[in-house]
Motif scaffolding. Sequence first.
Motif, PDB file in Angstrom:
ATOM      1  N   THR A  68      32.532  32.082  35.893  1.00 51.99           N
ATOM      2  CA  THR A  68      33.458  31.340  35.030  1.00 51.99           C
ATOM      3  C   THR A  68      34.856  31.340  35.633  1.00 51.99           C
ATOM      4  OG1 THR A  68      32.189  31.902  33.054  1.00 51.99           O
ATOM      5  CG2 THR A  68      34.459  31.190  32.724  1.00 51.99           C
ATOM      6  N   ASN A  69      35.321  32.505  36.013  1.00 51.50           N
ATOM      7  CA  ASN A  69      36.630  32.601  36.648  1.00 51.50           C
ATOM      8  C   ASN A  69      36.683  31.786  37.933  1.00 51.50           C
ATOM      9  OD1 ASN A  69      39.325  34.267  37.150  1.00 51.50           O
ATOM     10  ND2 ASN A  69      38.157  34.301  39.051  1.00 51.50           N
ATOM     11  N   THR A  82      34.975  29.250  38.904  1.00 50.08           N
ATOM     12  CA  THR A  82      34.925  27.807  38.678  1.00 50.08           C
ATOM     13  C   THR A  82      36.298  27.265  38.296  1.00 50.08           C
ATOM     14  OG1 THR A  82      32.611  27.905  37.980  1.00 50.08           O
ATOM     15  CG2 THR A  82      33.867  25.978  37.288  1.00 50.08           C
ATOM     16  N   LEU A  83      37.015  28.004  37.476  1.00 47.48           N
ATOM     17  CA  LEU A  83      38.334  27.565  37.019  1.00 47.48           C
ATOM     18  C   LEU A  83      39.415  27.813  38.062  1.00 47.48           C
ATOM     19  CD1 LEU A  83      38.054  28.925  33.383  1.00 47.48           C
ATOM     20  CD2 LEU A  83      38.334  26.516  33.992  1.00 47.48           C
ATOM     21  N   ARG A  84      39.187  28.807  38.947  1.00 49.89           N
ATOM     22  CA  ARG A  84      40.241  29.186  39.881  1.00 49.89           C
ATOM     23  C   ARG A  84      39.826  28.913  41.332  1.00 49.89           C
ATOM     24  NH1 ARG A  84      44.252  31.545  37.505  1.00 49.89           N
ATOM     25  NH2 ARG A  84      45.046  32.580  39.349  1.00 49.89           N
ATOM     26  N   LYS A  85      39.054  29.780  41.932  1.00 49.73           N
ATOM     27  CA  LYS A  85      38.643  29.608  43.325  1.00 49.73           C
ATOM     28  C   LYS A  85      37.443  30.492  43.600  1.00 49.73           C
ATOM     29  CE  LYS A  85      40.538  29.906  48.040  1.00 49.73           C
ATOM     30  NZ  LYS A  85      41.776  30.020  48.836  1.00 49.73           N
ATOM     31  N   ARG A  86      36.524  29.985  44.391  1.00 54.25           N
ATOM     32  CA  ARG A  86      35.341  30.760  44.728  1.00 54.25           C
ATOM     33  C   ARG A  86      35.739  32.084  45.383  1.00 54.25           C
ATOM     34  NH1 ARG A  86      30.249  28.643  48.473  1.00 54.25           N
ATOM     35  NH2 ARG A  86      28.945  30.516  48.215  1.00 54.25           N
ATOM     36  N   GLN A 122      35.958  26.582  28.300  1.00 56.47           N
ATOM     37  CA  GLN A 122      34.983  27.167  29.205  1.00 56.47           C
ATOM     38  C   GLN A 122      34.971  28.690  29.183  1.00 56.47           C
ATOM     39  OE1 GLN A 122      35.017  25.664  33.214  1.00 56.47           O
ATOM     40  NE2 GLN A 122      34.974  23.519  32.573  1.00 56.47           N
ATOM     41  N   ASN A 123      36.082  29.310  28.764  1.00 58.14           N
ATOM     42  CA  ASN A 123      36.130  30.772  28.884  1.00 58.14           C
ATOM     43  C   ASN A 123      36.367  31.528  27.579  1.00 58.14           C
ATOM     44  OD1 ASN A 123      38.882  30.551  28.318  1.00 58.14           O
ATOM     45  ND2 ASN A 123      39.545  30.931  30.414  1.00 58.14           N
ATOM     46  N   ILE A 124      36.499  30.830  26.459  1.00 53.78           N
ATOM     47  CA  ILE A 124      36.856  31.515  25.216  1.00 53.78           C
ATOM     48  C   ILE A 124      35.816  32.564  24.830  1.00 53.78           C
ATOM     49  CG2 ILE A 124      35.805  29.751  23.720  1.00 53.78           C
ATOM     50  CD1 ILE A 124      38.186  30.276  21.769  1.00 53.78           C
ATOM     51  N   ASP A 125      34.552  32.355  25.200  1.00 48.58           N
ATOM     52  CA  ASP A 125      33.519  33.330  24.853  1.00 48.58           C
ATOM     53  C   ASP A 125      33.542  34.562  25.761  1.00 48.58           C
ATOM     54  OD1 ASP A 125      32.557  31.769  22.770  1.00 48.58           O
ATOM     55  OD2 ASP A 125      31.147  30.694  24.057  1.00 48.58           O
ATOM     56  N   GLU A 126      34.404  34.553  26.773  1.00 53.45           N
ATOM     57  CA  GLU A 126      34.461  35.681  27.694  1.00 53.45           C
ATOM     58  C   GLU A 126      35.741  36.507  27.544  1.00 53.45           C
ATOM     59  OE1 GLU A 126      33.395  34.726  31.707  1.00 53.45           O
ATOM     60  OE2 GLU A 126      31.550  33.715  31.100  1.00 53.45           O
ATOM     61  N   VAL A 127      36.512  36.226  26.503  1.00 49.82           N
ATOM     62  CA  VAL A 127      37.728  37.008  26.271  1.00 49.82           C
ATOM     63  C   VAL A 127      37.380  38.476  26.039  1.00 49.82           C
ATOM     64  CG1 VAL A 127      39.670  37.399  24.713  1.00 49.82           C
ATOM     65  CG2 VAL A 127      39.083  35.067  25.410  1.00 49.82           C
ATOM     66  N   ILE A 128      36.464  38.740  25.149  1.00 49.99           N
ATOM     67  CA  ILE A 128      36.107  40.130  24.827  1.00 49.99           C
ATOM     68  C   ILE A 128      35.467  40.829  26.024  1.00 49.99           C
ATOM     69  CG2 ILE A 128      34.848  41.650  23.277  1.00 49.99           C
ATOM     70  CD1 ILE A 128      37.170  40.147  21.966  1.00 49.99           C
TER      71      ILE A 128
END
Length: 300
Positions: free
Chosen positions: A123-124, A126-130, A159-165
Motif C-alpha cells: 500500500t505504501n 503504491t502511493l509512494r515508491k517501490r 487506499q490506506n484508511i484501513d491500515e492506520v491501526i
Amino acid sequence: MIREVTGIETIRMLYLQLLYRCNFNCTFCFHGERLSHNDSFSADEATALLRLMHETYGSEAVTLLGGEPFVYRELPQVVRHAKHDLGMQVEICTNGYRIERRLAEIAGDVDFLRISLEGIGHTNDTLRKRGSFAAALQSMEAARSLGVATGSTMTVNRQNIDEVIPLAKLLEDSGARQLKLHCLRPIGNAADHPELTITDTAAYARLREQLADAALCIDVVVDEDLSGEGSQVTCAPVQNEKSVERIESDPRGALTLSCKAVGKDAHAFWYDKKNGHIEYRPTGTDEIALAIPDVVYSHV
C-alpha cells in the motif's frame, strides 16, 4: 512585517521547505508539478531566515522539509546553524529513502526524524515508491541506533484508511514516538487522483472509533478535518492571536500561516531571500482576505 499586519508577536516553529526537488513523486503530493522546479534556498538564505524568525518572532523550533531535505546538499550547514547558533529544536520530515549515511553526519543535531509512511508494504509503495516501505523502516532503525527520536506522518485516503491501526501498531512496536494523521487535500498530484478522496465521511467516524479502541501507547495526532464536520477554526490573522504555532516557507520564499493554504498560492507574506526581509503582498485571494481556516490537531 507580520507583526505589523496581524498583531502576531511570536511564531513557535518555522516549517522550512528547503527545495522542491524530490526523489519521489507521490500520488498525493501537494507540490504537484513544482517537484520539477529548481527553486531552493541556499544555505545562507536559509540560515538568514532562521535567524530572522528566531530573533524577531521568538521561533524556537524548525522543521526542515522539501521536496526531500536529504537530497539538499547544504543540509548539514542549516542543521548546525539552527541547533548550535540559535539553540532551536530541529525536526526533519523525510521520505526516509536511503538516508542513513547523511543522517549519521547530522544525527547529533537532530531532535526528531519524521518519516512519511502511507500504510503497510505494498500500500505504501503504491502511493509512494517501490521499495520505500522497507527503506523507511531501515532508516527508522538507523535513526534509533544513532539516538534520534522517530515518528511518522500519514496522509489518510481511500487506499490506506484501513491500515492506520496496523501502521500505528507497527510503529509502536518499533519504538517510534508519534504518528501524525493528515487529511488529504485535493491539490497538486492529489487533484489528478480523485480515486484517493474519501467521499463517505462516516469512514472517519469509524477510524476514530478504531483508534479509541486500539489502546495504543504511541502518540497519535489527528487532523480534525478527519471527521464528517471538519474543523471550522479560522486562521490566526483573523483571530488576532498574539502567538501562533507555525509558519511555512516554500522554496521561493512564500510564507503561509494556515496549513490549509499551503500549496494554493494564497500567501500574503513573502521572504525576500536576496535582501533578507519579509514583505507584505496582499491580494483579494490571500489567506488573510479569505480567512482560510487553519488545521487543528488533537491527540487520541
